[in-house]
Design a protein around this motif. Sequence first.
Motif, mmCIF file in Angstrom:
data_model
loop_
_atom_site.group_PDB
_atom_site.id
_atom_site.type_symbol
_atom_site.label_atom_id
_atom_site.label_comp_id
_atom_site.label_asym_id
_atom_site.label_seq_id
_atom_site.Cartn_x
_atom_site.Cartn_y
_atom_site.Cartn_z
ATOM 1 N N ARG A 30 0.825 -1.204 0.000
ATOM 2 C CA ARG A 30 0.000 0.000 0.000
ATOM 3 C C ARG A 30 0.858 1.253 0.000
ATOM 4 N NH1 ARG A 30 -5.360 0.086 3.200
ATOM 5 N NH2 ARG A 30 -4.448 1.782 4.395
ATOM 6 N N ALA A 31 1.908 1.222 0.792
ATOM 7 C CA ALA A 31 2.732 2.427 0.949
ATOM 8 C C ALA A 31 3.623 2.640 -0.270
ATOM 9 C CB ALA A 31 3.581 2.295 2.207
ATOM 10 N N THR A 32 4.328 1.599 -0.696
ATOM 11 C CA THR A 32 5.360 1.825 -1.707
ATOM 12 C C THR A 32 5.218 0.971 -2.954
ATOM 13 O OG1 THR A 32 6.711 0.297 -0.428
ATOM 14 C CG2 THR A 32 7.150 2.634 -0.144
ATOM 15 N N ARG A 33 4.112 0.237 -3.069
ATOM 16 C CA ARG A 33 3.865 -0.562 -4.257
ATOM 17 C C ARG A 33 4.981 -1.550 -4.581
ATOM 18 N NH1 ARG A 33 -0.656 1.459 -4.985
ATOM 19 N NH2 ARG A 33 -1.474 -0.319 -6.090
ATOM 20 N N ILE A 34 5.578 -2.086 -3.555
ATOM 21 C CA ILE A 34 6.637 -3.080 -3.759
ATOM 22 C C ILE A 34 6.245 -4.336 -3.004
ATOM 23 C CG2 ILE A 34 9.051 -3.623 -3.192
ATOM 24 C CD1 ILE A 34 9.591 -0.686 -3.238
ATOM 25 N N ILE A 35 6.605 -5.485 -3.554
ATOM 26 C CA ILE A 35 6.477 -6.725 -2.796
ATOM 27 C C ILE A 35 7.798 -6.952 -2.092
ATOM 28 C CG2 ILE A 35 6.175 -9.206 -2.934
ATOM 29 C CD1 ILE A 35 3.680 -7.769 -3.487
ATOM 30 N N ASN A 36 7.766 -7.020 -0.795
ATOM 31 C CA ASN A 36 8.997 -7.214 -0.039
ATOM 32 C C ASN A 36 9.278 -8.707 0.098
ATOM 33 O OD1 ASN A 36 11.172 -7.158 1.605
ATOM 34 N ND2 ASN A 36 10.123 -6.346 3.387
ATOM 35 N N PHE A 37 10.091 -9.244 -0.815
ATOM 36 C CA PHE A 37 10.374 -10.666 -0.790
ATOM 37 C C PHE A 37 11.186 -11.076 0.420
ATOM 38 C CE2 PHE A 37 8.649 -12.736 -4.373
ATOM 39 C CZ PHE A 37 8.380 -11.726 -5.264
ATOM 40 N N ALA A 38 11.765 -10.106 1.110
ATOM 41 C CA ALA A 38 12.581 -10.456 2.265
ATOM 42 C C ALA A 38 11.772 -10.517 3.549
ATOM 43 C CB ALA A 38 13.695 -9.427 2.414
ATOM 44 N N ALA A 230 -2.140 -12.778 0.479
ATOM 45 C CA ALA A 230 -2.236 -11.327 0.298
ATOM 46 C C ALA A 230 -2.800 -11.000 -1.077
ATOM 47 C CB ALA A 230 -0.855 -10.689 0.458
ATOM 48 N N VAL A 231 -2.345 -11.752 -2.070
ATOM 49 C CA VAL A 231 -2.828 -11.503 -3.428
ATOM 50 C C VAL A 231 -4.307 -11.816 -3.538
ATOM 51 C CG1 VAL A 231 -2.646 -12.316 -5.789
ATOM 52 C CG2 VAL A 231 -0.603 -11.782 -4.521
ATOM 53 N N ILE A 232 -4.726 -12.918 -2.925
ATOM 54 C CA ILE A 232 -6.137 -13.298 -2.986
ATOM 55 C C ILE A 232 -6.987 -12.223 -2.332
ATOM 56 C CG2 ILE A 232 -7.866 -14.899 -2.083
ATOM 57 C CD1 ILE A 232 -5.800 -17.084 -2.334
ATOM 58 N N GLY A 233 -6.515 -11.728 -1.182
ATOM 59 C CA GLY A 233 -7.299 -10.751 -0.453
ATOM 60 C C GLY A 233 -7.246 -9.370 -1.089
ATOM 61 N N GLY A 234 -6.329 -9.192 -2.021
ATOM 62 C CA GLY A 234 -6.177 -7.853 -2.558
ATOM 63 C C GLY A 234 -5.045 -7.160 -1.832
ATOM 64 N N LEU A 235 -4.029 -6.787 -2.550
ATOM 65 C CA LEU A 235 -2.821 -6.308 -1.887
ATOM 66 C C LEU A 235 -3.009 -4.973 -1.195
ATOM 67 C CD1 LEU A 235 -0.112 -7.472 -4.385
ATOM 68 C CD2 LEU A 235 -0.137 -7.921 -1.950
ATOM 69 N N GLU A 236 -4.197 -4.406 -1.267
ATOM 70 C CA GLU A 236 -4.403 -3.096 -0.668
ATOM 71 C C GLU A 236 -5.117 -3.158 0.656
ATOM 72 O OE1 GLU A 236 -3.944 -0.131 -2.458
ATOM 73 O OE2 GLU A 236 -3.356 -0.953 -4.380
ATOM 74 N N SER A 237 -5.595 -4.349 1.037
ATOM 75 C CA SER A 237 -6.579 -4.368 2.113
ATOM 76 C C SER A 237 -6.126 -5.237 3.273
ATOM 77 C CB SER A 237 -7.894 -4.915 1.545
ATOM 78 O OG SER A 237 -8.696 -5.421 2.560
ATOM 79 N N PRO A 238 -5.972 -4.670 4.474
ATOM 80 C CA PRO A 238 -5.629 -5.489 5.640
ATOM 81 C C PRO A 238 -6.681 -6.543 5.950
ATOM 82 C CG PRO A 238 -5.225 -3.182 6.103
ATOM 83 C CD PRO A 238 -5.945 -3.229 4.801
ATOM 84 N N ILE A 239 -7.937 -6.183 5.796
ATOM 85 C CA ILE A 239 -8.997 -7.189 6.009
ATOM 86 C C ILE A 239 -8.804 -8.320 5.011
ATOM 87 C CG2 ILE A 239 -11.475 -7.609 6.001
ATOM 88 C CD1 ILE A 239 -10.766 -5.820 8.181
ATOM 89 N N GLY A 240 -8.462 -7.933 3.799
ATOM 90 C CA GLY A 240 -8.215 -8.931 2.767
ATOM 91 C C GLY A 240 -7.107 -9.881 3.167
ATOM 92 N N ALA A 241 -6.067 -9.331 3.844
ATOM 93 C CA ALA A 241 -4.973 -10.189 4.286
ATOM 94 C C ALA A 241 -5.487 -11.244 5.251
ATOM 95 C CB ALA A 241 -3.894 -9.342 4.946
ATOM 96 N N LEU A 242 -6.354 -10.821 6.167
ATOM 97 C CA LEU A 242 -6.878 -11.768 7.156
ATOM 98 C C LEU A 242 -7.720 -12.841 6.482
ATOM 99 C CD1 LEU A 242 -7.265 -12.544 10.126
ATOM 100 C CD2 LEU A 242 -9.210 -11.003 10.194
ATOM 101 N N ILE A 243 -8.693 -12.390 5.687
ATOM 102 C CA ILE A 243 -9.583 -13.355 5.023
ATOM 103 C C ILE A 243 -8.782 -14.236 4.071
ATOM 104 C CG2 ILE A 243 -11.649 -13.630 3.621
ATOM 105 C CD1 ILE A 243 -12.298 -12.359 6.198
ATOM 106 N N GLY A 244 -7.912 -13.593 3.300
ATOM 107 C CA GLY A 244 -7.091 -14.356 2.360
ATOM 108 C C GLY A 244 -6.249 -15.392 3.068
#
Lengths: 292, 464, 353
Positions: A30-38, A230-244
């Motif tokens: 959300r903040a920087t549009r990067i996937i942090n692989f680390a 995260a991708v399933i939930g939508g990379l923009e949404s914390p709720i999505g992270a939980l549900i995903g």
Amino acid sequence: MTLFLDYSLDGLANGMIYATLALALVLIFRATRIINFAQGAAGMLTTFIAFSLISGGWGYWWAFLVVLLIGFAIGAATQRVLIRPLAGKSELNPVIVTIGLFVVYEGLAGAIYGNASRGFPAAYSQRGLHIGRTAVAFSYFDLFILIAVLVLMAATFVLFRFTALGLRMRASAFSREIARLLGVRVGLLLTLGWGLAGFAGSLAGLLAAPTSSFGPYYMDLIFIYSFTAAVIGGLESPIGALIGGLIAGLCISYVGGYLGSGLEPLGALALLTVALMSRPEGIFARPPARRV
Amino acid sequence: MRRRARRTTGWARCARALVAASIGCMLGVTLLPATAQAASTPGVTSNSITIGATVPLTGPAAPGYDEIAPAMNAVFDWVNAHGGVDGRKIHYTYLDDGYNPANTATLTRQLVLQDNVFADVGSLGTPTQSAVQAFLNQQKVPQLFIESGCNCWNSSKYPLSLGWQPPYTIDGKILGAYIKANFPGKKIGYLYQDDEFGQDVVKGLDMEVPSSSVVSRQTYDAATLSGPLSNQMAALKAAGAQVVVLATIPAATALAMLPAAVIGYSPQYVVDSVGADAPTVGPLLASFAQKGGASAAQVAAAGGLLNNVITTAYFAPESDTSNSWVQVEKKILEQYAPSLWAKSGLDGNTQYGVALAYTFVQALQKAGKNLTRDSLMNAINSDGHSFVTPGFVPLSYSSSTHFGFEGEEVVKLESSAPPAVTPTGSWIGSVPVGPVQTTSPGSGPIKKYTGPTSTPPKSLSSTA
Amino acid sequence: MGAAAFTKFVRLTRQPMLRHLLVAVAAGAILYFLTGRLSQYNDYQVGEIASYVVVLAGLSLLTGANGQFSLGHGGFMAVGAYTLGLFMTHTGTNFVLELAAAAGVAAVAGVVIGLPATRLKGPYLAGMTLLFALSIPGIADKWPATFGGDQGLTVSAPTAPGTLSQEEWLAWIQILCALIVFVLLANLLWSRYGRTFRAVRDDEIAASLAGIHVARTKVLAFAISAACAGLGGALLVLSTGIVNTGEFPLSLSIQLLAAMVLGGTGTLFGMVWGGILLVYLPQWSTSLSSDFSLGTGANAYLATIIFGLVLIVAMLAAPNGIQGGLRWLWAHRPRPGQGDHGAPAPITVSASD
């Protein structure tokens, strides 16, 4: 029937951990549009630090807290030192930097701690609770995981929805330039976002360690499934992270249980494909308006 | 004169590419190490023998296995400190292939074509060593004492490839016979690694255990192993398995026993020796047992979840401190691999390394002063059975068999037995619960072994 | 008479297609000469580099020219390699056909993955390809009877003619494939297709307004890239001699991406640097680490740490990779007779623009 219950409980427990790491990924994206692989490997490294502290005689909860703060610090420092210089250039380069960090963290953990087998202590008993006379695949430790993750999610929700700081963070993520014009210290908030992500990543590492083959690589698969969540939930949404996270955890558990553990990645791929076919931006994201 | 627009033409770009290529090639050629001149017998000079191996030192397959090569090196350092073999010092180069066969192929070619090793000794892994089996045999380089229990090393097509540890199918047969004799009528379940290792153990089990007794067969994939094998254990519990056979690597053994204990499932465990070493598996289980409410002393006394586990052993275990081989192994490691000794002490992996290296030293001694690859292979094939090793049974090498040990005894991990003490703690010891038996990976019978067991020599020279 | 013919020749070679072919022939001649001089082991390594170059060239096309981000090319390599293995085990067809089949089946896999991928952007596509790379070994492990299990499927190149060493012969085969792939891809990128790819990369909406079928373009790019990966995978396992799942871990896909970026995303020649890094960096790191006596464990992981540090430093210092760095140096080379205010930047037209 009990088998289905066991699979479900196992999937939920894993799903909680995926949700935590997925939250970290979402915060950064959300903040920087990067996937942090680390992110997973950073969680692994901080958990190793906890292991050193606990083996060195520190109290479990002190080590826990300190390591969460170290995770915050590492996340913030990464953004300041490595990601900020690359802003504005190709999208691929920061991702490669995080991949480089991932490799370095694993190398460091391997070099310092070696390959030897070790176990990481759990916060609470891992023996299954009893319903009547049968033991269920749910222990006090699993309860702790559940509570910890829900508290984190709730705190994140409150932060973003109800605090001025959260509003400023959302503004910075939504439109950097306008937020700057309005006086928001965007740079600082981006760093804060990465710090919070590091905090969440450390938590995920600590929660996952007791039930894993604790070594430099134990977060790798968890990272991949968290990324999926995260991708399933939508990379923009914390709720999505939980549900995903919960969906991914359950699905992978069922596939592993009924079809065989080797097919779990395939199951995750199928889940991801189905989810993205119906909603390419993830289930909880709002599709962006088309800019012509 | 008409000036052309300053545009980098296609030709200029191509020329640039070619110049870069040429510079790159010239740099590459100068930086590439020169090929050493091959001696008449590669890797052997009047005062040295160079051998190599590829083992996983990094990567998920490394835990435990990365101790074997340094333990082997300790033995070679011990030999070198006593003048070497026939005046030749042994130089052992072991490279990290990360358990990736593509890396193994490259590194093995480096060892053979560039470093001119005499032999490939003690390389690890079935998929990795299968990748170089044809190459090594074609280059006439002995592929000795492969660290894998695959049945595939006994191939007449590749006479220079030798196994060493008992093939997994033998483990399965001997454990299966024990189960048949001692747990008649009970329901049996299997949890095995879904590759050559696990499948070979099950092959052996199926030769002995009646299939009607087997109520559930569960598998796990080593590549995706990261969390507890809860699903598999739940399925075994649901099927009512009273005896559970684990053909698992140490991490998976722990990841199977832990979730079983969580759901209150405690069957009789029968674990393949690959995944049953107490100092290796113990640390993974210790923290669980402690959090269960038991005190540290109770945990130690009970041996944790490993108490009453049935497994096999083909040489005296590290907890048998009165055994003369165990004492020699400890001394060698303590003196010649002090950092390894301080980190791991004598556990299943370091024992394995010492025993394997000592087997190779025996082979060198028997091959004699005129050391060639042929004389080495002849020494092993004709005299292998008389080598002095820690094993309970003699080595089986002959012109028709490429397996090393083909016999072992069934042991039980018992809290009353003297513990195995390592720098990481005190781990449950084992006691034999049956005689030493030999068999073959095929359908042949299991026979009791009544021959002698060798003791370590007084000094190196007395074994010549 | 001679001058006229020469001028005609030069004018002909302004044609990019022909030029690429001539450069490839020249490179082939250099490499032929070189492999003859090198030792067997170095020939083996040169062949490995060539195989990686085939894979990386396809990846560079996909990511650089078409803007799609793939973390799963190890999976396509596995598809190509297993296809070769299955063909060699069960049929006795012509070797060239078998290689073509490897590329073809991988291309089909590319279409299968590329179709759903048309709707996905950046990280979403990355996630999908990542899982794809992870799933392939699991599928092969599930049916060990077909796919050979731990011992894998045996593959071998045709026997070297005469007294030629097998390593040199195989290296030639691999180099030849790399040169062919280079010529084909270079021509492709120069052609209308290349412009279509870049148009879709730069702005999908504008491209579709201009009449380009965006989804079809993206799937085509995926298929071509997957075919290259499949061919490269097949060539690589010829070096190894067997095909089994241990050769395609997730780290392979990550290393491919890293090598592509370090070489120079979007360039073709930069992929040679990427291939060299993939083959030589582990070796250099290992020999470097043996100069420090850090104890076995730390030694072994030093190579890993160095690789990670190289990635980080390279991205911060030279984001366009080695090839990009070389181009920058070339563009800023000192020129004779410049004015005090320095030369205006030359207009460069390169294949990745």
